[in-house]
Design a protein around this motif. Structure first.
Motif, short mmCIF file in Angstrom:
data_model
loop_
_atom_site.label_atom_id
_atom_site.label_comp_id
_atom_site.label_asym_id
_atom_site.label_seq_id
_atom_site.Cartn_x
_atom_site.Cartn_y
_atom_site.Cartn_z
N ASP A 11 0.82 -1.22 0.00
CA ASP A 11 0.00 0.00 0.00
C ASP A 11 0.85 1.27 0.00
OD1 ASP A 11 -2.32 -1.47 -0.04
OD2 ASP A 11 -2.71 -1.29 2.11
N GLY A 12 2.17 1.10 0.00
CA GLY A 12 3.06 2.25 -0.11
C GLY A 12 3.70 2.73 1.18
N ASP A 13 3.46 2.04 2.28
CA ASP A 13 4.04 2.46 3.56
C ASP A 13 5.15 1.51 3.97
OD1 ASP A 13 4.60 3.65 5.97
OD2 ASP A 13 2.53 3.60 6.71
N THR A 14 6.26 1.60 3.27
CA THR A 14 7.39 0.70 3.52
C THR A 14 7.97 0.90 4.91
OG1 THR A 14 7.90 0.64 1.16
CG2 THR A 14 9.68 0.02 2.66
N ASP A 15 8.07 2.12 5.37
CA ASP A 15 8.62 2.39 6.69
C ASP A 15 7.81 1.67 7.77
OD1 ASP A 15 10.56 4.10 8.31
OD2 ASP A 15 8.61 4.65 9.20
N ARG A 21 6.70 -2.84 11.61
CA ARG A 21 5.80 -3.91 12.06
C ARG A 21 6.47 -5.27 12.00
NH1 ARG A 21 -0.02 -2.66 9.20
NH2 ARG A 21 -0.49 -0.74 10.32
N ALA A 22 7.12 -5.56 10.90
CA ALA A 22 7.78 -6.86 10.75
C ALA A 22 8.92 -7.01 11.75
CB ALA A 22 8.29 -7.03 9.32
N THR A 23 9.68 -5.95 11.95
CA THR A 23 10.79 -6.00 12.92
C THR A 23 10.25 -6.25 14.32
OG1 THR A 23 12.14 -4.53 11.57
CG2 THR A 23 12.71 -4.68 13.90
N ALA A 24 9.20 -5.56 14.69
CA ALA A 24 8.61 -5.74 16.02
C ALA A 24 8.07 -7.16 16.19
CB ALA A 24 7.51 -4.72 16.25
N ALA A 25 7.45 -7.67 15.15
CA ALA A 25 6.89 -9.03 15.22
C ALA A 25 8.00 -10.06 15.42
CB ALA A 25 6.10 -9.34 13.95
N LEU A 26 9.09 -9.92 14.67
CA LEU A 26 10.20 -10.86 14.81
C LEU A 26 10.90 -10.70 16.15
CD1 LEU A 26 11.78 -10.74 11.26
CD2 LEU A 26 10.58 -12.66 12.30
N ASP A 59 10.90 -12.36 2.53
CA ASP A 59 10.16 -12.02 1.31
C ASP A 59 9.79 -10.54 1.30
OD1 ASP A 59 10.29 -14.65 0.42
OD2 ASP A 59 8.24 -15.14 1.04
N LEU A 60 9.36 -10.05 2.45
CA LEU A 60 9.05 -8.62 2.56
C LEU A 60 10.29 -7.79 2.28
CD1 LEU A 60 7.45 -6.08 3.32
CD2 LEU A 60 7.94 -6.61 5.72
N TYR A 61 11.39 -8.12 2.92
CA TYR A 61 12.64 -7.37 2.73
C TYR A 61 13.06 -7.38 1.25
CZ TYR A 61 17.48 -5.94 3.03
OH TYR A 61 18.67 -5.29 2.84
N ARG A 62 12.98 -8.52 0.63
CA ARG A 62 13.38 -8.63 -0.77
C ARG A 62 12.48 -7.86 -1.72
NH1 ARG A 62 14.59 -14.94 -0.21
NH2 ARG A 62 16.74 -14.80 0.52
N SER A 63 11.24 -7.61 -1.29
CA SER A 63 10.31 -6.87 -2.15
C SER A 63 10.53 -5.36 -2.09
CB SER A 63 8.87 -7.20 -1.76
OG SER A 63 8.53 -6.61 -0.52
N ILE A 64 11.38 -4.93 -1.18
CA ILE A 64 11.65 -3.50 -1.02
C ILE A 64 12.73 -3.08 -2.02
CG2 ILE A 64 12.51 -1.73 0.58
CD1 ILE A 64 11.43 -3.57 2.85
N PRO A 65 12.45 -2.08 -2.84
CA PRO A 65 13.46 -1.63 -3.81
C PRO A 65 14.76 -1.23 -3.11
CG PRO A 65 11.33 -0.62 -4.28
CD PRO A 65 11.20 -1.31 -2.96
N THR A 66 15.86 -1.52 -3.75
CA THR A 66 17.17 -1.29 -3.13
C THR A 66 17.42 0.17 -2.77
OG1 THR A 66 18.20 -1.18 -5.31
CG2 THR A 66 18.27 -3.29 -4.16
N GLN A 67 16.78 1.10 -3.44
CA GLN A 67 17.00 2.51 -3.09
C GLN A 67 16.49 2.83 -1.69
OE1 GLN A 67 14.84 2.06 -5.98
NE2 GLN A 67 13.07 3.38 -5.67
N ALA A 72 14.40 2.10 9.10
CA ALA A 72 13.48 0.99 9.37
C ALA A 72 13.82 -0.24 8.53
CB ALA A 72 12.04 1.43 9.12
N VAL A 73 14.25 -0.02 7.31
CA VAL A 73 14.62 -1.14 6.43
C VAL A 73 15.90 -1.79 6.95
CG1 VAL A 73 15.17 -1.83 4.08
CG2 VAL A 73 13.51 -0.01 4.47
N ARG A 74 16.85 -0.97 7.38
CA ARG A 74 18.09 -1.52 7.94
C ARG A 74 17.83 -2.32 9.21
NH1 ARG A 74 22.16 2.77 8.98
NH2 ARG A 74 20.38 4.11 9.09
N GLU A 75 16.91 -1.84 10.04
CA GLU A 75 16.58 -2.57 11.27
C GLU A 75 15.98 -3.94 10.95
OE1 GLU A 75 14.23 -0.29 14.03
OE2 GLU A 75 15.48 1.49 13.67
#
Length: 73
Positions: free
Chosen positions: A17-21, A26-31, A49-57, A63-66
């Motif tokens: 839905d466009g809210d990658t942050d 959410r995924a970090t907290a769940a894990l 799978d979620l991490y891999r779906s995030i564009p490298t930019q 939040a992505v690094r975490e």
């Protein structure tokens, strides 16, 4: 573990839905809420799978690094 999978799936929806942050947070907290022995298998795979779906930019965003760090642990 089922609740964690649902949270990771909800995070993936937030990303689509466009809210990658928020998705990464959410995924970090769940894990992080799981004992280390449960951060493998399906839970790890879905979060990866979620991490891999995030564009490298976006991979330098905090939040992505975490999420990546939790996945690497």
């Amino acid at each position: 573990m089922t609740r964690t999978l649902l949270k990771i799936d909800a995070a993936a929806c937030a990303h689509r839905d466009g809210d990658t942050d928020q998705a990464c947070r959410r995924a970090t907290a769940a894990l992080a809420a799981l004992p280390p022995d449960y951060r493998t298998g399906l839970t790890h795979s879905r979060a990866m799978d979620l991490y891999r779906s995030i564009p490298t930019q976006h991979h330098r965003e905090p939040a992505v690094r975490e999420l990546q760090q939790v996945l690497a642990a």
